[in-house]
Design a protein around this motif. Structure first.
Motif, PDB file in Angstrom:
ATOM      1  N   GLY A   1      -4.411  -4.444  12.935  1.00  0.00           N
ATOM      2  CA  GLY A   1      -5.791  -4.881  13.094  1.00  0.00           C
ATOM      3  C   GLY A   1      -6.706  -3.801  13.644  1.00  0.00           C
ATOM      4  N   LEU A   2      -6.182  -2.597  13.858  1.00  0.00           N
ATOM      5  CA  LEU A   2      -6.987  -1.503  14.410  1.00  0.00           C
ATOM      6  C   LEU A   2      -7.465  -0.513  13.351  1.00  0.00           C
ATOM      7  N   GLY A   3      -7.105  -0.748  12.099  1.00  0.00           N
ATOM      8  CA  GLY A   3      -7.502   0.166  11.029  1.00  0.00           C
ATOM      9  C   GLY A   3      -6.475   1.238  10.722  1.00  0.00           C
ATOM     10  N   ILE A   4      -5.298   1.157  11.329  1.00  0.00           N
ATOM     11  CA  ILE A   4      -4.254   2.167  11.112  1.00  0.00           C
ATOM     12  C   ILE A   4      -3.753   2.124   9.670  1.00  0.00           C
ATOM     13  N   GLY A   5      -3.521   0.937   9.133  1.00  0.00           N
ATOM     14  CA  GLY A   5      -3.043   0.813   7.751  1.00  0.00           C
ATOM     15  C   GLY A   5      -4.025   1.418   6.764  1.00  0.00           C
TER      16      GLY A   5
ATOM     17  N   GLU B   1       5.626   6.601  -5.980  1.00  0.00           N
ATOM     18  CA  GLU B   1       5.790   5.293  -5.350  1.00  0.00           C
ATOM     19  C   GLU B   1       5.610   5.401  -3.843  1.00  0.00           C
ATOM     20  N   LEU B   2       4.991   4.389  -3.275  1.00  0.00           N
ATOM     21  CA  LEU B   2       4.945   4.244  -1.830  1.00  0.00           C
ATOM     22  C   LEU B   2       6.291   3.658  -1.444  1.00  0.00           C
ATOM     23  N   ASP B   3       7.132   4.442  -0.777  1.00  0.00           N
ATOM     24  CA  ASP B   3       8.483   3.990  -0.465  1.00  0.00           C
ATOM     25  C   ASP B   3       8.493   3.125   0.786  1.00  0.00           C
ATOM     26  N   LEU B   4       7.813   3.554   1.818  1.00  0.00           N
ATOM     27  CA  LEU B   4       7.751   2.809   3.076  1.00  0.00           C
ATOM     28  C   LEU B   4       6.344   2.881   3.637  1.00  0.00           C
ATOM     29  N   MET B   5       5.907   1.810   4.267  1.00  0.00           N
ATOM     30  CA  MET B   5       4.675   1.835   5.050  1.00  0.00           C
ATOM     31  C   MET B   5       4.798   0.754   6.103  1.00  0.00           C
ATOM     32  N   PHE B   6       4.678   1.165   7.353  1.00  0.00           N
ATOM     33  CA  PHE B   6       4.767   0.248   8.479  1.00  0.00           C
ATOM     34  C   PHE B   6       3.706   0.605   9.500  1.00  0.00           C
ATOM     35  N   VAL B   7       3.125  -0.411  10.091  1.00  0.00           N
ATOM     36  CA  VAL B   7       2.219  -0.248  11.230  1.00  0.00           C
ATOM     37  C   VAL B   7       2.822  -1.076  12.355  1.00  0.00           C
ATOM     38  N   GLY B   8       2.900  -0.478  13.540  1.00  0.00           N
ATOM     39  CA  GLY B   8       3.474  -1.173  14.684  1.00  0.00           C
ATOM     40  C   GLY B   8       2.762  -2.486  14.958  1.00  0.00           C
ATOM     41  N   ASP B   9       3.512  -3.467  15.410  1.00  0.00           N
ATOM     42  CA  ASP B   9       2.936  -4.787  15.674  1.00  0.00           C
ATOM     43  C   ASP B   9       1.725  -4.713  16.598  1.00  0.00           C
TER      44      ASP B   9
END
Length: 165
Positions: free
Chosen positions: A98-102, A86-94
């Motif tokens: 939109g920069l392709g980090i996710g 399972e993917l437990d957590l995934m966050f990209v800074g505000d």
């Protein structure tokens, strides 16, 4: 000790200077700040992250990876639980959205899951993030009912298939 890597999935390039590395205990406060200050959890979603903490113990016992910029600023992170997958957590800074980090993080997640011998990874999504997960190949499989008091809304359940190399 695991080294940092610059991640280039399928020959594509991520944002310049962004690399993914294994999280370490000293990242805990920065990861907690990403979670608790996320604008995605403003308004009615705020109770879910209120008081949330990503502690050094969590980082040391789970597969947590961070995307960092050339200045070593944490741009995003994810945590993969291998059993059950399972993917437990995934966050990209505000400020990094939109920069392709996710997409970079998901690509890395897929490779880590493949290395672990997984065939799929379960994702219980924040409702506004469902479209993102579907855009990277996840398929909707159901709905996880609300579990008050922290989670007052139903959440999409998805499966991210792990293709063989």
């Amino acid at each position: 000790m695991k080294s940092s890597i610059t991640y280039r999935r399928g020959g594509s390039t991520g944002p310049a200077g962004v690399r993914i590395r294994r999280a370490v205990a000293r990242d805990a406060k920065r990861l907690t700040r990403l979670v608790t200050t996320s604008r995605a959890y403003d308004g009615p979603y705020a109770p879910m992250v209120q008081g949330y903490r990503v502690g050094p113990d969590y980082i040391e016992t789970h597969q947590v990876f961070v995307a960092v910029g050339a200045d070593d600023r944490v741009l995003g992170f994810y945590s993969l639980v291998v059993s059950p997958p399972e993917l437990d957590l995934m966050f990209v800074g505000d400020d990094a959205q939109g920069l392709g980090i996710g997409r970079l993080l998901v690509g890395h997640l897929l490779d880590e899951a493949r290395r672990a011998g997984l065939s799929e990874v379960r994702v219980v999504s924040h409702p506004p993030a469902e479209g993102f997960y579907r855009s990277v190949g996840a398929e909707r499989t159901g709905t996880v009912p609300a579990s008050p008091p922290a989670v007052m809304w139903d959440r999409p359940e998805l499966t991210l298939p792990i293709e063989s190399p």
